[in-house]
Write an enzyme that holds these catalytic residues in place. Structure first.
Site, PDB file in Angstrom:
ATOM      1  N   GLY A  58       2.976  64.476 -90.988  1.00  0.00           N
ATOM      2  CA  GLY A  58       3.421  63.166 -90.560  1.00  0.00           C
ATOM      3  C   GLY A  58       2.856  62.059 -91.420  1.00  0.00           C
ATOM      4  O   GLY A  58       3.536  61.052 -91.691  1.00  0.00           O
ATOM      5  N   PHE A 100       4.317  63.466 -84.986  1.00  0.00           N
ATOM      6  CA  PHE A 100       3.566  64.205 -83.972  1.00  0.00           C
ATOM      7  C   PHE A 100       2.081  64.180 -84.342  1.00  0.00           C
ATOM      8  O   PHE A 100       1.685  64.749 -85.368  1.00  0.00           O
ATOM      9  CB  PHE A 100       4.023  65.666 -83.896  1.00  0.00           C
ATOM     10  CG  PHE A 100       5.458  65.876 -83.531  1.00  0.00           C
ATOM     11  CD1 PHE A 100       6.161  64.948 -82.784  1.00  0.00           C
ATOM     12  CD2 PHE A 100       6.114  67.024 -83.930  1.00  0.00           C
ATOM     13  CE1 PHE A 100       7.487  65.156 -82.452  1.00  0.00           C
ATOM     14  CE2 PHE A 100       7.442  67.245 -83.603  1.00  0.00           C
ATOM     15  CZ  PHE A 100       8.130  66.311 -82.857  1.00  0.00           C
ATOM     16  N   TYR A 125       4.440  66.452 -88.599  1.00  0.00           N
ATOM     17  CA  TYR A 125       3.388  66.881 -87.674  1.00  0.00           C
ATOM     18  C   TYR A 125       2.037  66.802 -88.386  1.00  0.00           C
ATOM     19  O   TYR A 125       1.866  67.361 -89.470  1.00  0.00           O
ATOM     20  CB  TYR A 125       3.689  68.304 -87.212  1.00  0.00           C
ATOM     21  CG  TYR A 125       2.770  68.883 -86.149  1.00  0.00           C
ATOM     22  CD1 TYR A 125       1.822  68.113 -85.493  1.00  0.00           C
ATOM     23  CD2 TYR A 125       2.864  70.222 -85.797  1.00  0.00           C
ATOM     24  CE1 TYR A 125       1.008  68.652 -84.523  1.00  0.00           C
ATOM     25  CE2 TYR A 125       2.062  70.779 -84.821  1.00  0.00           C
ATOM     26  CZ  TYR A 125       1.126  69.994 -84.180  1.00  0.00           C
ATOM     27  OH  TYR A 125       0.317  70.535 -83.223  1.00  0.00           O
ATOM     28  N   CYS A 126       1.085  66.102 -87.776  1.00  0.00           N
ATOM     29  CA  CYS A 126      -0.289  66.025 -88.288  1.00  0.00           C
ATOM     30  C   CYS A 126      -0.278  65.477 -89.716  1.00  0.00           C
ATOM     31  O   CYS A 126       0.292  64.428 -89.982  1.00  0.00           O
ATOM     32  CB  CYS A 126      -0.942  67.394 -88.178  1.00  0.00           C
ATOM     33  SG  CYS A 126      -2.693  67.446 -88.617  1.00  0.00           S
ATOM     34  N   LEU A 127      -0.878  66.178 -90.653  1.00  0.00           N
ATOM     35  CA  LEU A 127      -0.903  65.729 -92.040  1.00  0.00           C
ATOM     36  C   LEU A 127       0.510  65.631 -92.617  1.00  0.00           C
ATOM     37  O   LEU A 127       0.776  64.780 -93.478  1.00  0.00           O
ATOM     38  CB  LEU A 127      -1.756  66.688 -92.870  1.00  0.00           C
ATOM     39  CG  LEU A 127      -1.909  66.405 -94.364  1.00  0.00           C
ATOM     40  CD1 LEU A 127      -2.393  64.988 -94.595  1.00  0.00           C
ATOM     41  CD2 LEU A 127      -2.862  67.415 -94.989  1.00  0.00           C
TER      42      LEU A 127
END
Length: 581
Positions: free
Chosen positions: A318, A342, A314-316
């Site tokens: 990811g 994500f 998720y975000c960083l």
């Protein structure tokens, strides 16, 4: 004898660092030099563009005529006319949506503001010769400055506030003053915003049962208790960003993605990052790879042996997962069954408005300040995000709570958002320079283990989620992985923003998404073409991801034990690190 190249002494560097750190503290970490350079670039090129200046003068004259005509029409229509005409704000602009704004003279005020906003938008764009980064900075600064003077943000020029004040005899202003005092006291004391105390981690949020099965100096790994008699054999490992606490994916039971996955028969593991302090100042990106992702993957492999893993970031988190997966593909490591991202960027050439705060001048101040503290303070990143969405996160809140006297009801997502984290100085500097500023990952220059990695090596199936109104990871930037890798990619674009688009449980009738799969080796499709052709589906994207995982999983088996040799349960979820302030 040839003189050696001049190099600054350690004393000189130390003096400069101290000076820049002091400057950063007094300028809210915004570089005055960067602002001056952007303004100078724009002003000098505008002065050298007499044709553009002439167009702006003519635009101002037309707007003046339009305002005069608008005033005559509205006064002729009567003070109580609610007819809408004149300049209309963008569809997403809700500042003047209330019917009171259509009454004289408030309609004139908001029309004047919108026209002024349009003029400055024209003045700050399409000036030949201006650096694109400087143009974006000047345009952003103009919008921020104009918002300060928006008639909707002032007591005397907001008809909704004035009407409420008359109806309640000023009681709303008294409540607003008390709200403001309470907020200031909470800020000074370091306490969470009002209502956040109703969402305690481990009691109200982050309550999916599980065990901490690994703890090191950087993270805790949580294994969640199964709720089904059999489970899909491939476990899921979730890598959240360390700029957020993991429990955004395990909020209340009704909107917890982790609980949803467990109830669908998945064995779920999730990393909970430590909230770093000054002693963690030298932790870098390599530490997050080695002691974060790889340590967790080793533990998952020991607890669920001989099974490939569905890795999710998720975000960083990811972005970190993409780096790790590319390195694993390079080195022939085949432990991953799939990768899900994500709202995660892998190409930072167009990162959206967050790039306004990232250039050499800004980073020099930020790095000097982090050299003093050892980490990036939680409020600094939150402040940048607040500026990007100033109306939603600042002005509308101030109007509602301080002028209308109405406390915005706190929910679990808002409480989580206020539970911010710090970031180690070295890691944050590496992240901003290597990824945002230099874009090393998409350029095939990012080193892992002393050798660069390439996203073109990714061949495992990929599921990606972008969100329509994301200000942190714009969906078109997320989509760029399509031209960096030839792997099979299923891309889902969902309504909502960076957080609300991901925390998207089934059952919300206002949610929708578009989804399309590009097969391995398929033809690249540009984002706008994708948007025009991808089918729209009503509801949450969670079931689509569930079905995608199911199609890439084996036949159900008995659930694994909680922990394994070398990874015995240490504590109940949510663990200790998530509770650190």
């Amino acid at each position: 004898m040839q003189d050696a190249p001049f190099a600054a002494t350690q004393l000189a560097e130390r003096i400069d660092t101290l000076f820049r750190a002091a400057l950063a503290r007094r300028s809210a970490s915004l570089s005055p030099a960067a602002a001056f350079l952007a303004a100078s670039d724009w002003a000098l090129h505008l002065a050298a563009s007499p044709g553009k200046c002439m167009d702006l003068v003519q635009l101002a004259m037309r707007q003046g005529e339009d305002m005069a005509s608008y005033a005559r029409q509205r006064m002729g229509a009567g003070p109580d006319s609610a007819k809408r005409n004149g300049v209309q704000p963008p569809a997403q602009d809700r500042r003047f949506a209330a019917p009171e704004w259509q009454q004289w003279p408030f309609n004139y005020l908001h029309q004047s503001f919108l026209l002024t906003q349009n003029w400055w938008d024209a003045a700050t764009h399409d000036v030949k010769g201006v650096d694109k980064h400087h143009e974006n900075m000047v345009a952003f600064a103009a919008r921020q400055w104009l918002d300060i003077f928006s008639p909707g943000n002032q007591l005397a020029t907001n008809p909704v506030v004035l009407q409420r004040t008359l109806q309640q005899g000023g009681a709303n202003l008294l409540r607003g003053a008390l709200n403001a005092v309470d907020d200031m006291q909470r800020q000074v004391a370091g306490r969470p915003p009002a209502g956040a105390e109703d969402f305690v981690v481990g009691r109200d949020v982050g309550v999916t049962p599980g065990k901490v099965v690994l703890q090191n100096h950087l993270m805790e790994l949580i294994q969640y208790q199964p709720t089904t008699e059999t489970v899909h054999p491939e476990p899921i490992l979730i890598v959240p960003a360390w700029i957020m606490k993991y429990y955004i994916l395990d909020l209340s039971p009704h909107n917890s993605l982790i609980r949803y996955l467990v109830d669908q028969g998945h064995t779920v593991f999730c990393i909970s990052w430590k909230n770093p302090g000054v002693e963690d100042r030298d932790l870098g990106m390599d530490d997050y790879l080695q002691h974060g992702f790889h340590a967790a993957l080793d533990a998952v492999g020991a607890i669920v042996p001989k099974r490939k893993v569905h890795a999710t970031g998720y975000c960083l988190g990811g972005t970190l997962l993409s780096i790790a997966a590319a390195a694993m593909a390079r080195d022939g490591d085949e432990r991953l069954a799939s990768m899900t991202l994500f709202a995660a960027q892998t190409d930072f050439s167009e990162p959206g408005e967050l790039a306004l705060f990232i250039d050499e001048s800004q980073l020099s101040l930020l790095e000097a300040q982090m050299d003093q503290t050892g980490y990036l303070k939680a409020g600094q990143m939150a402040g940048a995000f607040q500026m990007l969405r100033s109306y939603d996160l600042l002005w509308s809140r101030m109007v509602n709570e301080y002028l209308l006297g109405e406390r915005s009801p706190m929910n679990d997502l808002m409480a989580w958002n206020a539970d911010a984290t710090r970031m180690p100085a070295r890691m944050h500097s590496q992240y901003l320079r290597r990824l945002f500023l230099d874009n090393d990952l998409s350029g095939g220059r990012y080193p892992v283990g002393g050798k660069p990695v390439s996203l073109s090596n990714l061949t495992l199936p990929i599921f990606m989620v972008g969100t329509l109104t994301d200000h942190v990871a714009p969906w078109r930037s997320v989509h760029k992985l399509h031209h960096l890798s030839t792997a099979e990619i299923t891309f889902a674009l969902t309504s909502g923003g960076h957080n609300a688009g991901i925390v998207n449980p089934p059952g919300n009738p206002r949610r929708h998404y578009q989804i399309r799969t590009r097969p391995a080796g398929g033809t690249y499709m540009a984002p706008d073409d994708w948007l025009a052709t991808a089918p729209r589906v009503e509801g949450s994207w969670w079931p689509a991801w569930r079905d995608w995982l199911l199609a890439r999983s084996g036949k159900p088996v008995a659930p694994p034990h909680m922990g394994a040799r070398g990874y015995k349960p240490l504590a109940d979820a949510p663990g200790q690190y998530v509770l650190e302030k």
